[in-house]
Structure formats: structure tokens, C-alpha cells
Design a protein around this motif. Structure first.
Motif, PDB file in Angstrom:
ATOM      1  N   GLY A   9       0.387  -7.685  15.143  1.00  0.00           N
ATOM      2  CA  GLY A   9      -0.546  -6.687  14.618  1.00  0.00           C
ATOM      3  C   GLY A   9      -1.427  -6.133  15.712  1.00  0.00           C
ATOM      4  O   GLY A   9      -1.496  -6.691  16.812  1.00  0.00           O
ATOM      5  N   LEU A  29       1.886  -4.866   4.376  1.00  0.00           N
ATOM      6  CA  LEU A  29       1.691  -5.306   5.758  1.00  0.00           C
ATOM      7  C   LEU A  29       0.934  -6.624   5.811  1.00  0.00           C
ATOM      8  O   LEU A  29       1.223  -7.498   6.645  1.00  0.00           O
ATOM      9  CB  LEU A  29       0.928  -4.236   6.545  1.00  0.00           C
ATOM     10  CG  LEU A  29       1.718  -3.010   6.987  1.00  0.00           C
ATOM     11  CD1 LEU A  29       0.777  -1.940   7.510  1.00  0.00           C
ATOM     12  CD2 LEU A  29       2.742  -3.383   8.054  1.00  0.00           C
ATOM     13  N   GLU A  35       0.676   1.268   2.255  1.00  0.00           N
ATOM     14  CA  GLU A  35       1.428   0.220   2.956  1.00  0.00           C
ATOM     15  C   GLU A  35       0.561  -0.975   3.354  1.00  0.00           C
ATOM     16  O   GLU A  35       1.081  -2.001   3.801  1.00  0.00           O
ATOM     17  CB  GLU A  35       2.110   0.797   4.199  1.00  0.00           C
ATOM     18  CG  GLU A  35       1.149   1.311   5.249  1.00  0.00           C
ATOM     19  CD  GLU A  35       1.851   1.828   6.501  1.00  0.00           C
ATOM     20  OE1 GLU A  35       2.866   1.232   6.887  1.00  0.00           O
ATOM     21  OE2 GLU A  35       1.366   2.813   7.071  1.00  0.00           O
ATOM     22  N   THR A  36      -0.763  -0.864   3.166  1.00  0.00           N
ATOM     23  CA  THR A  36      -1.668  -1.920   3.613  1.00  0.00           C
ATOM     24  C   THR A  36      -1.333  -3.261   2.989  1.00  0.00           C
ATOM     25  O   THR A  36      -1.251  -4.288   3.679  1.00  0.00           O
ATOM     26  CB  THR A  36      -3.133  -1.558   3.287  1.00  0.00           C
ATOM     27  OG1 THR A  36      -3.439  -0.289   3.861  1.00  0.00           O
ATOM     28  CG2 THR A  36      -4.089  -2.592   3.851  1.00  0.00           C
TER      29      THR A  36
END
Length: 468
Positions: A7, A44, A40-41
Motif C-alpha cells: 500500500g 482494498l 473500491e476502498t
């Protein structure tokens, strides 16, 4: 050994960098939550790219949620290793992780209420408050400057980066065979002259450097210019237009810095007592109490101020709000005022409601004081010519003024970061990895470093691995 950049690789959120030694020890540098990435958070954050049960250690640079926010999720998924950090970082995580869980539970409850009416499937928070509380038993805190031996082959020493209370560069030594490899991960780098905290300290000599690049293509205004710009916004909004000044601000660090500036303006007579200031964030209130406990971390200016002003985070017209009813009452507060509330990117928390209730009034101002990821509400509001924005799924006309002041950021700019890195001879560093920056910022910063004699610089993409 190898390092995998999971990340904050070519982006500014979700910091996670996994070191795997030749003996199979797995060390995670930070375990941050992705924020402000739209739909998409959630996915992820749930897809860690590794098995938490196999992880041995988490070394934590600081407490901001984009660096620490998934530690309770690791615990939920079976991680039972150690989380090693500074004392202040542990204290801040004890309130920040619980707050993150509470917000997730509220958001899930709100969403599921709507989903039930539409016949949609329910969602579950990534973790809950119990996970956030239980994971704290894994924390081991270590003071700055003391070498801590994780085992016979691995040791760590924290050095202050001045980014926020407790923030640290992680200086690792890992023995492999007859060789000792030295790795430094700077985490986020503060400015040379923080308004509250001590300045960043030199990190230790290293072979491999992992460092941030958030403002790799920008320079900040000076402290004096920034504070004058801030004062102009206060006067224009609260005195000239008789409106509300809404400041989305991270609860830890940024909020205390803004309050300290307002305290200074109040003491100088530049902030009229008739202008009420509200810090509307239970987390900010609790964090400010922790700041008061760490007077030894404050710089000399703050210590001098405390000789005549015992509480640099409080003045007569400043009100700290915890109660939800008091927060809602601010909607009907018709006098000019300043409201400081989380979150800084306008992605969650009470400030989102304040913006929703005040963005349609031309008397008001929304002041952005920190970095916002490109897909966040805070970034969308800064788009040139923005006329309308969706908040909680409802379109709002943008009539309030949108103002950005970069100089209040807790991150050093490109020149300040290079100044920080100059504490070590660049020719001794075998490889430098730039993380925690948008791709454009990383590329610009890489060019600047090359121009100043740095060699072997990489900008890892998500999931990319390197042998060290």
C-alpha cells in the motif's frame, strides 16, 4: 531478504510494506487503511495480500489511520504477533483505532437501514470496537533512541520525524549470515519548524531507504505567510461576511496545530472573543488530552508559551464538543463561528454533516488544510469551477467559498524532505524507494533527488517486490 510494497505505492494512503527475511520472519512496516478511494476502498482494505496469521511483527511509524488503521483487522484475522511503536503512538492508537471502529459500525448501520428498504444485501464493518480494544494487548512501546531487540537477528530504533506526536523513522538492523542489513523507513516526514512539536531528528545510517514523497512536487509557504493567510480567511468569513468557517481537519496533529494558532491569535487580540471556536470531534478532544501529557515532545516556543499560558490548547471562546446533540445544535448556530471537525479529507465523521448543512450559503467558507486523495470529497470540492457536489448521495449546490492553505500540512515539502534526508551521505545508500506519493509527485521528487546526486531510486508500484 525481500520487500513487497503493498500500500501507499504510487499513492498516498494505505501504507503497508512487507519485509520477509531469509529465515522466514515477516515484518510489516505500517498497516494503514486505504481512505478516499470511492467504491473500491472497502475491497482494498479487506484484501491484505498476505495472511495475517503468518505475520510476526508490525513496526508502526505513527498513529494516523492511513498508517495504523488496519491493525484491528489483522487481529480479527488471527494476527497475534507484536506491534512495536513509540509510547505516544500507542496512546494515540488506543483512541484512534476504537474511533475508526465506531465510525465503521455507524456507517454500516446507516447503510443497512437504506439497504433494507431497497432489498439490498447488508454490509459488515471491516472490524468492530471489540477488535480495536483487543488488538491493543499486542502493542509494545519503546522510547525514541533506544535500540530494541526483537530477536537475536533483528533490532529496531525509533528516531523522531516531527510529523505528529509519536511519529518516528523506523531504523532496522537485520542480520543475515555474516551480513547486517540496515533499513530505514521514514514514515511521514514533518516540517523543520513544527508549530508544536520538536523538529525532525537525523535518522541512522542505512543501506536501504524507504521514504515518503507526498509533497514531492510542491513547496509550502513560510509559517508567517501561512498564518497571515489563515487570519485573512477568518476575518473575511467571520467578520466581513458574518459566516461560518468550516475546517475539515485530521483529529490528531492538525487539529491541535490549528487550535494552537487560534490560541496565539486570541492572545494577540487578533481573534475577537465574539467569534466562537468549536472543536467538534470526540477523538480530537481525547487526543488533545494526550498531547497535554507529552509536554517533553513540544518545541521550545510552546514551552515558552506555557510559562504565561498554561493551556496553549484552550482559550475563553474555544469549546470542545463530544456530545452528538451539541454537534447537531451547531446547525442552528446563527452567529459567525469556526468549526474544526474530522475527517481531513471529508470522507467521514461529523465534518461531512457540517459541510452538507453549510455548503449552500455564500457567507460560509470551507477551508482545506491538508492533502486530500484525488477521489475524496475534499479533493472534489477543490476542482476549479465546481458548482455541485454529492454528499450522502444528495446533490448540493456549492455556494460557500472553498479555500486551500497548504502551509498547515504536517508533511514537509520537497525541499524540506531533501533537507531531512541530507543527514546521511547519499553515496552510502544502496537503494532508495519512494512511497506515499501520487505518481506525479514521486516522479518529480525522484528527478530532484537525481539532480542532487542521489542514485538508484525506485518508485514501486502496488505489489512490486525487491530483493535487498
Amino acid at each position: 531478504m525481500k520487500i513487497t510494497f503493498i500500500g501507499a505505492a504510487q499513492e498516498v494512503t494505505g501504507s503497508k510494506h512487507l519485509i520477509t527475511t531469509n529465515k522466514g520472519k515477516r515484518i510489516l512496516l505500517d498497516c494503514g487503511m486505504f481512505q478516499g478511494k470511492g467504491l473500491e476502498t472497502d475491497q482494498l482494505n479487506r484484501d491484505l495480500k498476505f495472511e495475517p496469521k503468518d505475520l510476526d511483527y508490525v513496526l508502526l511509524s505513527h498513529a494516523h489511520i492511513d498508517h495504523s488503521g488496519l491493525i484491528p483487522y489483522l487481529y480479527k484475522r488471527g494476527f497475534r504477533g507484536s506491534v512495536i511503536c513509540t509510547h505516544a503512538t500507542r496512546d494515540l492508537c488506543s483512541i484512534m483505532l476504537a474511533d475508526s471502529a465506531y465510525i465503521q459500525e455507524l456507517d454500516a448501520k446507516w447503510y443497512n437501514k437504506k439497504a433494507a428498504r431497497k432489498g439490498l444485501p447488508f454490509i459488515q464493518p471491516i472490524y468492530n470496537v471489540a477488535h480495536a480494544e483487543q488488538c491493543m494487548q499486542l502493542f509494545i512501546s519503546v522510547p525514541y533512541g533506544r535500540r530494541f531487540y526483537i530477536n537475536d537477528d533483528i533490532s529496531v530504533k525509533f528516531t523522531n520525524t516531527g510529523h505528529m506526536l509519536g511519529s518516528a523513522a523506523i531504523n532496522l538492523q537485520i542480520k543475515e549470515g555474516d551480513e547486517v542489513k540496515r533499513i530505514t523507513y521514514t514514515g511521514d516526514i514533518g516540517r523543520p519548524h513544527n508549530r508544536i512539536l520538536k523538529s525532525p531528528e537525523p535518522f541512522l545510517p542505512c543501506d536501504y531507504l524507504i521514504t515518503e514523497s507526498t509533497y514531492g512536487n510542491r513547496t509550502h509557504e513560510t509559517t508567517e505567510v501561512t498564518e497571515q493567510a489563515f487570519l485573512r480567511v477568518v476575518r473575511d468569513t467571520c467578520i466581513q461576511r458574518r459566516g461560518k468557517l468550516i475546517i475539515p481537519s485530521f483529529s490528531i496533529g492538525r487539529t491541535q496545530e490549528i487550535v494552537y494558532i487560534l490560541n496565539k491569535l486570541y492572545n494577540q487580540g487578533d481573534l475577537p472573543e465574539s467569534i466562537d471556536v468549536f472543536v467538534d470531534s470526540p477523538l480530537s478532544v481525547n487526543a488533545t488530552e494526550i498531547f497535554r501529557m507529552y509536554a517533553d515532545s513540544m518545541n521550545e516556543d510552546v514551552k515558552q508559551t506555557m510559562i504565561t499560558d498554561k493551556d496553549p490548547f484552550g482559550f475563553n471562546s474555544l469549546h470542545y464538543i463530544k456530545d452528538q446533540a451539541e454537534s447537531k445544535a451547531l446547525n442552528s448556530h446563527n452567529k459567525p463561528c469556526i468549526i474544526i471537525s474530522a475527517s481531513g479529507m471529508l470522507e467521514a465523521g461529523r465534518v461531512k454533516h457540517h459541510v452538507s448543512n453549510n455548503i449552500g450559503d455564500a457567507r460560509n467558507t470551507i477551508l482545506i488544510v491538508g492533502y486530500c486523495t484525488p477521489t475524496s470529497l475534499g479533493a472534489r470540492l477543490q476542482r476549479k469551477g465546481i458548482k455541485e457536489v454529492s454528499i450522502f448521495g444528495i446533490p448540493h449546490r456549492v455556494k460557500a467559498q472553498i479555500v486551500k492553505i497548504d502551509g498547515l500540512s504536517g508533511h514537509g515539502d520537497c525541499q524540506e524532505m531533501m533537507q531531512y534526508l541530507s543527514c546521511q551521505p547519499k553515496e552510502n545508500i544502496k537503494h532508495t524507494f519512494l512511497v506515499h506519493g501520487d505518481y506525479e509527485a514521486e516522479c518529480h521528487y525522484k528527478m530532484l533527488l537525481h539532480e542532487n546526486g542521489w542514485k538508484h531510486i525506485s518508485t514501486p508500484s502496488p505489489g512490486e517486490e525487491y530483493e535487498l
